[in-house]
Write a protein that holds these residues in place. Structure first.
Motif, PDB file in Angstrom:
ATOM      1  N   LYS A  12      13.646   1.601  20.060  1.00  0.00           N
ATOM      2  CA  LYS A  12      13.831   0.329  19.352  1.00  0.00           C
ATOM      3  C   LYS A  12      12.499  -0.216  18.836  1.00  0.00           C
ATOM      4  O   LYS A  12      12.292  -1.421  18.743  1.00  0.00           O
ATOM      5  N   VAL A  13      11.595   0.724  18.503  1.00  0.00           N
ATOM      6  CA  VAL A  13      10.292   0.390  17.931  1.00  0.00           C
ATOM      7  C   VAL A  13      10.147   1.112  16.605  1.00  0.00           C
ATOM      8  O   VAL A  13      10.454   2.297  16.502  1.00  0.00           O
ATOM      9  N   LEU A  14       9.680   0.413  15.584  1.00  0.00           N
ATOM     10  CA  LEU A  14       9.471   1.012  14.277  1.00  0.00           C
ATOM     11  C   LEU A  14       7.982   1.234  14.027  1.00  0.00           C
ATOM     12  O   LEU A  14       7.147   0.403  14.403  1.00  0.00           O
ATOM     13  N   TYR A  15       7.667   2.362  13.400  1.00  0.00           N
ATOM     14  CA  TYR A  15       6.298   2.677  12.999  1.00  0.00           C
ATOM     15  C   TYR A  15       6.167   2.356  11.515  1.00  0.00           C
ATOM     16  O   TYR A  15       6.908   2.884  10.680  1.00  0.00           O
ATOM     17  N   VAL A  16       5.250   1.481  11.185  1.00  0.00           N
ATOM     18  CA  VAL A  16       5.071   1.028   9.803  1.00  0.00           C
ATOM     19  C   VAL A  16       3.682   1.437   9.333  1.00  0.00           C
ATOM     20  O   VAL A  16       2.676   1.066   9.947  1.00  0.00           O
ATOM     21  N   ARG A  17       3.605   2.189   8.256  1.00  0.00           N
ATOM     22  CA  ARG A  17       2.323   2.657   7.754  1.00  0.00           C
ATOM     23  C   ARG A  17       2.105   2.182   6.314  1.00  0.00           C
ATOM     24  O   ARG A  17       2.999   1.653   5.680  1.00  0.00           O
ATOM     25  N   ASN A  18       0.883   2.392   5.827  1.00  0.00           N
ATOM     26  CA  ASN A  18       0.457   2.028   4.480  1.00  0.00           C
ATOM     27  C   ASN A  18       0.376   0.518   4.282  1.00  0.00           C
ATOM     28  O   ASN A  18       0.619   0.000   3.191  1.00  0.00           O
ATOM     29  N   LEU A  19       0.033  -0.199   5.345  1.00  0.00           N
ATOM     30  CA  LEU A  19      -0.173  -1.639   5.236  1.00  0.00           C
ATOM     31  C   LEU A  19      -1.561  -1.938   4.681  1.00  0.00           C
ATOM     32  O   LEU A  19      -2.470  -1.102   4.763  1.00  0.00           O
ATOM     33  N   MET A  20      -1.725  -3.120   4.145  1.00  0.00           N
ATOM     34  CA  MET A  20      -3.045  -3.564   3.740  1.00  0.00           C
ATOM     35  C   MET A  20      -3.846  -3.932   4.984  1.00  0.00           C
ATOM     36  O   MET A  20      -3.288  -4.422   5.971  1.00  0.00           O
ATOM     37  N   ILE A  21      -5.147  -3.701   4.938  1.00  0.00           N
ATOM     38  CA  ILE A  21      -6.007  -4.067   6.060  1.00  0.00           C
ATOM     39  C   ILE A  21      -5.902  -5.556   6.356  1.00  0.00           C
ATOM     40  O   ILE A  21      -5.924  -5.995   7.510  1.00  0.00           O
ATOM     41  N   SER A  22      -5.749  -6.351   5.300  1.00  0.00           N
ATOM     42  CA  SER A  22      -5.735  -7.807   5.454  1.00  0.00           C
ATOM     43  C   SER A  22      -4.406  -8.356   5.968  1.00  0.00           C
ATOM     44  O   SER A  22      -4.325  -9.517   6.375  1.00  0.00           O
ATOM     45  N   THR A  23      -3.352  -7.557   5.963  1.00  0.00           N
ATOM     46  CA  THR A  23      -2.039  -8.031   6.416  1.00  0.00           C
ATOM     47  C   THR A  23      -2.065  -8.306   7.916  1.00  0.00           C
ATOM     48  O   THR A  23      -2.493  -7.469   8.703  1.00  0.00           O
ATOM     49  N   THR A  24      -1.600  -9.473   8.308  1.00  0.00           N
ATOM     50  CA  THR A  24      -1.644  -9.886   9.713  1.00  0.00           C
ATOM     51  C   THR A  24      -0.364  -9.514  10.453  1.00  0.00           C
ATOM     52  O   THR A  24       0.678  -9.241   9.838  1.00  0.00           O
ATOM     53  N   GLU A  25      -0.448  -9.525  11.773  1.00  0.00           N
ATOM     54  CA  GLU A  25       0.725  -9.254  12.603  1.00  0.00           C
ATOM     55  C   GLU A  25       1.803 -10.314  12.384  1.00  0.00           C
ATOM     56  O   GLU A  25       3.001 -10.008  12.368  1.00  0.00           O
ATOM     57  N   ASP A  26       1.380 -11.572  12.202  1.00  0.00           N
ATOM     58  CA  ASP A  26       2.351 -12.653  11.957  1.00  0.00           C
ATOM     59  C   ASP A  26       3.101 -12.431  10.647  1.00  0.00           C
ATOM     60  O   ASP A  26       4.314 -12.695  10.564  1.00  0.00           O
ATOM     61  N   LYS A  27       2.373 -11.935   9.626  1.00  0.00           N
ATOM     62  CA  LYS A  27       3.031 -11.686   8.335  1.00  0.00           C
ATOM     63  C   LYS A  27       4.050 -10.557   8.468  1.00  0.00           C
ATOM     64  O   LYS A  27       5.172 -10.643   7.932  1.00  0.00           O
TER      65      LYS A  27
END
Length: 451
Positions: free
Chosen positions: A220-235
């Motif tokens: 029940k955990v998703l792996y998310v890749r290709n995020l921006m360095i500036s993207t926060t955990e809250d976002k």
């Protein structure tokens, strides 16, 4: 005599049941028009069914069924499952004897003093291509690989972490078969082929971690890749909560990828289908189920000298390159320095120096893009190992005590956190050291041996 008759009767009964099952399966295939193929320990019914047009069903259309009686087969299962709708594909897991063969035959003394090694065969169809110009797009790399190698199926290219218009300087090339990949690897040996005027690096890609289907059905955990360095955990949490508020438990982000933990599996699967390909802060993200980390690693064997060069290569630990330069000698190992007592240590690396000629181009490089053989200390090995397994970096907690003669003695406790499955492990050696450097090195060695 009675027992012999009973055994014979059981044998006849099994033969009759086997014949009946075979006849029933043939009748099922004739009735439905579906094909049936057995491969890799499972039997596949359909996929696609007869007359199917268009792409396979999207994610979220597959269910896992457990607790099936071992003597029940497709002829009984298909009518039950068809009550819910048309079946695209049914994969029935069969008894698989590979693990038993490994257990029985690995290290078997086939002749006096001659022991064979048995392990799972890796049918690797993917090559790692490094030192690719960062301005090249997927289509350009794909076309270039197709020019000089046969059987290319796809090219996997990841955007740069800080500049999404560029690649990361490497790609994975997928081939139609292991043989095609092996022939391509031979063809692409550095020096024989220079695409875009660059000397590329070629090696087998690390085999993907194989996780059994039953385990994956509980993730029940998703792996998310290709995020921006500036993207926060809250976002990230806010974006994944949009399709259904309150379903995300927490988010852990590392550089340009993250793990999104859900309270319930069904919400994780639904979110994966909805969010894959969506844009967050201008970056198109890739979303998959996170694979649980198997902490039964090869490190213990590696330190005990039980891994051959070939198996090291399969595990992603390339063989050392032959060096012709003069060696400056190996550093004294920590195990010898510590009270003169021997303790296992990491494989030592031959250290050499090379002259820097005027005009040589120096390129910034990440430590994690290097080979394992570039590291000479256990501290670096451990950091590299955690990164390869998508764990958090190791945390070192320093403790001290005073010896009888007044010396300050030191020891490190190491915390390893697995982000994917939220587990934590502590490791602390049973020896004290007189310097911080030796204490940290010993703690890293101890941790690697016990992972």
């Amino acid at each position: 005599m009675h027992e012999e008759n009973k055994a014979a009767a059981n044998g006849c009964s099994k033969i009759r049941r086997g014949a009946q099952n075979g006849a029933a399966l043939l009748a099922l295939m004739e009735k439905t028009g579906y094909s049936m193929v057995q491969q890799n320990g499972q039997r596949k019914f359909g996929g696609p069914p007869p007359g199917w047009e268009g792409p396979p069903p999207p994610r979220g259309c597959e269910v896992f069924v457990g607790k099936i009686p071992r003597d029940m087969y497709e002829d009984e299962l298909v009518p039950v499952f068809e009550r819910a709708g048309k079946i695209y594909e049914l994969r029935l897991m069969m008894e698989f004897s590979a693990q038993l063969a490994i257990k029985i035959l690995n290290n078997y003394e086939i002749r006096p003093g001659k022991f064979i090694g048995v392990c799972v065969s890796l049918d690797n169809c993917r090559l790692f291509i490094g030192a690719i110009p960062k301005d090249k797009k997927k289509e350009e790399i794909l076309n270039e690989m197709k020019k000089v190698t046969e059987g290319v199926v796809d090219v996997i290219v990841y955007p740069n972490a800080t500049d999404k218009t560029k690649n990361r300087g490497f790609a994975f090339v997928e081939y139609e078969s292991h043989r095609a990949a092996a022939m391509a690897r031979r063809r692409l040996i550095p020096g024989t082929f220079q695409p875009w005027g660059h000397t590329i690096q070629v090696d087998w890609a690390d085999p993907e971690k194989v996780v059994d289907e039953e385990t994956m059905q509980r993730v029940k955990v998703l792996y998310v890749r290709n995020l921006m360095i500036s993207t926060t955990e809250d976002k990230i949490k806010a974006e994944f909560n949009k399709f259904k508020p309150g379903v995300v438990e927490r988010v852990k982000k590392l550089r340009d990828y993250a793990f999104v933990h859900f309270f319930h599996r069904e919400d994780a699967v639904a979110a994966m289908s909805v969010m894959n390909g969506k844009c967050i802060d201008g970056a198109s993200i890739e979303v998959t189920l996170a694979k649980p980390v198997n902490k039964e690693s090869s490190w213990k064997q590696h330190f005990n000298g039980q891994i051959s060069p070939n198996s090291e290569n399969l595990l992603g630990f390339p063989n050392k390159e032959d060096g012709t330069q003069k060696s400056l000698g190996k550093p004294a190992s920590l195990s010898i320095r510590l009270n003169g007592q021997h303790s296992p240590g990491p494989p030592e690396v031959e250290r050499s120096t090379y002259p820097i000629f005027p005009g040589i181009k120096l390129t910034p490089i990440s430590m994690y893009s290097l080979k394992l053989s570039h590291f000479s200390s256990a501290v670096m090995h451990l950091d590299y190992f955690c990164h390869k397994n998508s764990w958090a970096p190791p945390e070192y907690c320093l403790y001290s005590t005073t010896s009888q003669d007044g010396k300050i003695l030191l020891v490190y406790k190491v915390l390893i956190s697995s982000i994917a499955d939220d587990s934590q492990s502590y490791f602390m050696p049973e020896k004290l050291c007189t310097t911080v450097e030796d204490a940290k090195e010993l703690a890293a060695q101890f941790t690697l041996l016990h992972l």
